[in-house]
Design an enzyme around this catalytic site. Structure first.
Site, short mmCIF file in Angstrom:
data_model
loop_
_atom_site.label_atom_id
_atom_site.label_comp_id
_atom_site.label_asym_id
_atom_site.label_seq_id
_atom_site.Cartn_x
_atom_site.Cartn_y
_atom_site.Cartn_z
N ASP A 126 -4.71 -15.08 7.57
CA ASP A 126 -3.43 -15.63 7.10
C ASP A 126 -2.74 -16.49 8.16
O ASP A 126 -1.73 -17.13 7.88
CB ASP A 126 -2.50 -14.49 6.68
CG ASP A 126 -2.99 -13.81 5.41
OD1 ASP A 126 -3.77 -14.44 4.66
OD2 ASP A 126 -2.62 -12.65 5.17
N SER A 168 -13.10 -9.16 2.47
CA SER A 168 -11.80 -9.11 1.81
C SER A 168 -11.27 -7.68 1.75
O SER A 168 -11.89 -6.80 1.15
CB SER A 168 -11.92 -9.68 0.39
OG SER A 168 -10.84 -9.24 -0.40
N ARG A 177 0.81 -1.22 0.00
CA ARG A 177 0.00 0.00 0.00
C ARG A 177 0.84 1.26 0.00
O ARG A 177 0.49 2.24 -0.65
CB ARG A 177 -0.95 -0.02 1.21
CG ARG A 177 -2.09 -1.00 1.02
CD ARG A 177 -2.71 -1.35 2.34
NE ARG A 177 -3.93 -2.14 2.24
CZ ARG A 177 -3.98 -3.45 2.01
NH1 ARG A 177 -2.86 -4.14 1.86
NH2 ARG A 177 -5.15 -4.08 1.94
N ARG A 197 -5.89 -23.68 0.96
CA ARG A 197 -5.22 -23.88 2.26
C ARG A 197 -6.00 -24.81 3.17
O ARG A 197 -5.41 -25.58 3.94
CB ARG A 197 -5.00 -22.53 2.96
CG ARG A 197 -3.88 -21.76 2.34
CD ARG A 197 -3.50 -20.52 3.12
NE ARG A 197 -2.36 -19.90 2.45
CZ ARG A 197 -2.01 -18.64 2.55
NH1 ARG A 197 -2.73 -17.81 3.30
NH2 ARG A 197 -0.96 -18.17 1.92
N GLN A 206 -8.73 -6.87 0.15
CA GLN A 206 -8.26 -6.61 -1.22
C GLN A 206 -9.38 -6.03 -2.07
O GLN A 206 -9.16 -5.11 -2.85
CB GLN A 206 -7.72 -7.90 -1.83
CG GLN A 206 -6.45 -8.38 -1.14
CD GLN A 206 -5.93 -9.70 -1.65
OE1 GLN A 206 -6.53 -10.31 -2.54
NE2 GLN A 206 -4.84 -10.16 -1.09
N ARG A 234 2.88 -19.89 3.20
CA ARG A 234 2.41 -20.01 4.59
C ARG A 234 2.17 -21.47 5.00
O ARG A 234 2.32 -21.83 6.15
CB ARG A 234 1.17 -19.16 4.82
CG ARG A 234 1.45 -17.68 4.68
CD ARG A 234 0.40 -16.82 5.35
NE ARG A 234 0.37 -15.50 4.76
CZ ARG A 234 1.24 -14.53 5.00
NH1 ARG A 234 2.24 -14.72 5.83
NH2 ARG A 234 1.13 -13.35 4.40
N ARG A 279 -6.68 -17.89 -9.41
CA ARG A 279 -7.42 -17.31 -8.28
C ARG A 279 -8.52 -16.38 -8.78
O ARG A 279 -8.37 -15.72 -9.81
CB ARG A 279 -6.44 -16.57 -7.35
CG ARG A 279 -5.47 -17.55 -6.70
CD ARG A 279 -4.52 -16.87 -5.76
NE ARG A 279 -5.21 -16.31 -4.61
CZ ARG A 279 -4.61 -15.52 -3.72
NH1 ARG A 279 -3.34 -15.21 -3.87
NH2 ARG A 279 -5.29 -15.05 -2.70
#
Ligand code: S3P
Length: 432
Positions: free
Chosen positions: A317, A164, A24, A348, A166, A392, A119
Site C-alpha cells: 500500500d 494476498s 479484523r 495504481r 485478504q 492513496r 475488482r
C-alpha cells in the site's frame, strides 16, 4: 491550501487507528460471546461498513464516547441479514466477510461502489467454493457476490499463490466454523494480523515459517475469548508524513504508537535504505503486535533504491508514496513485480506512472516493473492529478506538492475518508 514553499515537517504525531486491524477486530470480536471493547478504532468509511455488516450479521455493537463495545455471536451463529450488505470502497471488508459468511447457513448478497464492483473476487471465492459454499459473481469475477453458505464446511488444505492477506484471511475466517483441521500455505509472507488476533483471543492456531513458506493450521474449537483491544496507529497512513519528513531537509517528526509489525513496515526499511534518518525510540508488544515510537530527523537528500518482487507484499500500500519519494531522490529507482497494484482501488501502477509524467518526472513501466528516474533538484509540478477517487493516489500526489515548485492540481478530495478522514487536518498541523 497550496503546500509548495512550506518548509518542514515538525511535531509529535499519532497516526489514526490501523485499517487492517480495525476490520479484523470488529469481525473477530463479533464472533466472541460476551463483551469485548475496542479503543482507537479507525473511523474511516471502509471500517464503518464492516461494522454495519457485522451488525446485520447479528453482532451487537455500541459506541460509547470513543469506545466500541461488541457483543458477538458464536462461530456458525451468524444471523440471516435482512438486506444486501454494502461494503462501499472496501476490498478488505467484502473479501474477509465473504469468508466468514461461507461457512454459515445463510444466504447473502454483498455489493460495493463502482471501484469495488470492478475488482476481482474469484481469487477468494474459488477457495470458498471448495468448502461447499455456493457462490455467484458478476461475469464470474466481480461483485455483487451472492453466497449461499454451508453449515457443514469441509476442512481442507489451501495453497495461496497470489500474495494476498485478504485471500488468506477470508479462508481463515471460514475456518472458524469448519469442523476439523484447516491448513493454509502461503508462498510469500503477507500481513498476519488475523493470525495474531486469533492467538490473542486464545483460538487454536499454529503458525510456522520456513525460508520458502508460511504454514497456518487452525483446529476448530469454536471458542473465541472476548478481548479489550486498543488499535495501534496505521503505518500505511503514517507513511505520508514519514515520507514527507524524509524528503524535506530540516524536518523533525516524532511518531507515537505506530504499528510496527514486520509485514507492514517494509517502507521504513526502504526509506532507511534510501538514506532516511528514522530511529526507533521505543517498542513494545501488545496482543502479539509490535508497536513503536519513532523519530525522523532528516539532514541529507535521499538516494535511489531497488525493490524485488518479494519485498512488495510488505509495502504493497506504500508504493504510491514511495514513488513520490523516489522521484525526488537521486538516481534510478526500480520497483519490481507490481502486478497486484493493478487490481487495487484503482489501477495504481498506471495512475502512478501517468501522474509522475504529469508532474515532470521521467518514469517507465516495463512488464509490471516501475522505473523512476529521480532527482532531488527536480521541482516541476503544476500537473492535473488523476486519482479516480483512489485515496492513496490522492494523498501521495498531495504530498508531492511539498517539493514541486508549482502546485499540482487535485480536485475531488473526499475519497480520503475511506482510510484517513483527518488527512488534511494532519497535513496543516504538521507541515509548516
Ligand atoms: C489488506 C491487504 C492488502 C492491502 C489492503 C489491506 C488487508 O490487500 O492492499 O489495503 O487488510 O488484508 P491484498 O490482500 O489484496 O494484498
Amino acid at each position: 491550501m497550496p503546500l509548495n514553499n512550506r518548509s518542514v515537517i515538525k511535531g509529535t504525531y499519532s497516526p489514526p487507528g490501523d485499517k487492517s486491524i480495525s476490520h479484523r477486530i470488529l469481525i473477530l470480536t463479533g464472533q466472541a460471546i460476551g463483551k469485548s471493547k475496542i479503543f482507537n478504532l479507525l473511523d474511516g468509511e471502509d471500517v464503518i461498513n464492516t461494522l454495519k455488516a457485522m451488525r446485520l450479521l447479528g453482532a451487537k455493537i455500541i459506541k460509547k464516547n470513543n469506545t466500541y463495545e461488541v457483543f458477538g455471536v458464536p462461530p456458525g451463529g451468524l444471523l440471516q441479514p435482512k438486506k444486501v450488505i454494502d461494503f462501499g470502497n472496501s476490498g478488505t471488508g467484502i473479501r474477509l466477510i465473504s469468508g466468514l459468511i461461507s461457512s454459515n447457513n445463510i444466504n447473502v448478497k454483498l455489493i460495493g461502489d463502482n471501484s469495488l464492483n470492478n475488482r476481482p473476487m474469484k481469487r477468494v471465492t474459488k477457495h470458498l467454493s471448495r468448502i461447499g459454499a455456493k457462490i455467484n459473481l458478476r461475469k464470474l469475477t466481480f461483485p455483487p457476490i451472492k453466497i449461499i453458505g454451508t453449515g457443514n464446511a469441509l476442512p481442507l488444505t489451501f495453497d495461496i499463490l497470489i500474495p494476498s492477506a485478504q485471500i488468506k484471511s477470508a479462508i481463515m475466517l471460514s475456518a472458524l466454523n469448519t469442523n476439523g483441521t484447516v491448513k493454509i500455505k502461503e508462498f510469500k509472507t503477507t500481513r498476519d494480523h488475523t493470525e495474531n488476533m486469533l492467538k490473542s483471543m486464545k483460538y487454536n492456531i499454529k503458525v510456522k515459517e520456513s525460508s520458502m513458506h508460511r504454514f497456518i493450521e487452525m483446529k476448530n474449537n469454536k471458542d473465541l475469548k472476548t478481548i479489550n483491544y486498543s488499535v495501534p496507529g496505521d503505518p500505511s497512513s503514517a507513511a505520508f508524513l514519514i515520507s514527507a519528513a524524509c524528503l524535506k531537509l530540516g524536518s523533525r517528526l516524532i511518531v507515537r504508537n505506530m504499528l510496527f509489525n514486520k509485514t507492514r513496515v517494509g517502507f521504513i526499511k526502504t526509506l532507511k535504505k534510501m538514506g532516511g534518518n528514522i530511529k526507533l525510540i521505543s517498542k513494545r508488544k501488545i496482543h502479539n503486535e509490535l508497536i513503536a515510537d519513532l523519530i525522523i530527523e532528516q539532514k541529507k537528500n535521499l538516494n535511489s533504491t531497488v525493490l524485488e518482487p518479494v519485498d512488495i507484499p510488505l509495502q504493497v500500500d506504500e508504493i504510491p508514496i514511495l514513488s513520490i519519494v523516489a522521484s525526488f531522490a537521486n538516481g534510478l529507482t526500480i520497483f519490481k513485480g507490481l502486478k497486484e497494484l493493478t487490481v487495487k482501488e484503482s489501477d495504481r501502477l498506471l495512475l502512478i506512472y501517468e501522474n509522475l509524467i504529469k508532474i515532470g518526472v521521467k518514469a517507465e513501466i516495463k512488464n509490471y516493473d516501475l522505473y523512476i528516474y529521480g532527482s532531488c533538484d527536480l521541482k516541476k509540478g503544476s500537473g492535473y492529478i488523476k486519482h479516480n477517487d483512489d485515496h492513496r493516489i490522492l494523498m501521495s500526489f498531495y504530498i508531492s506538492n511539498i517539493i514541486c515548485k508549482k502546485n499540482n492540481v487535485i480536485k475531488g478530495k473526499s475519497c480520503v475518508k475511506t482510510s484517513y478522514p483527518r488527512f488534511f487536518k494532519d497535513i496543516s498541523k504538521f507541515i509548516n
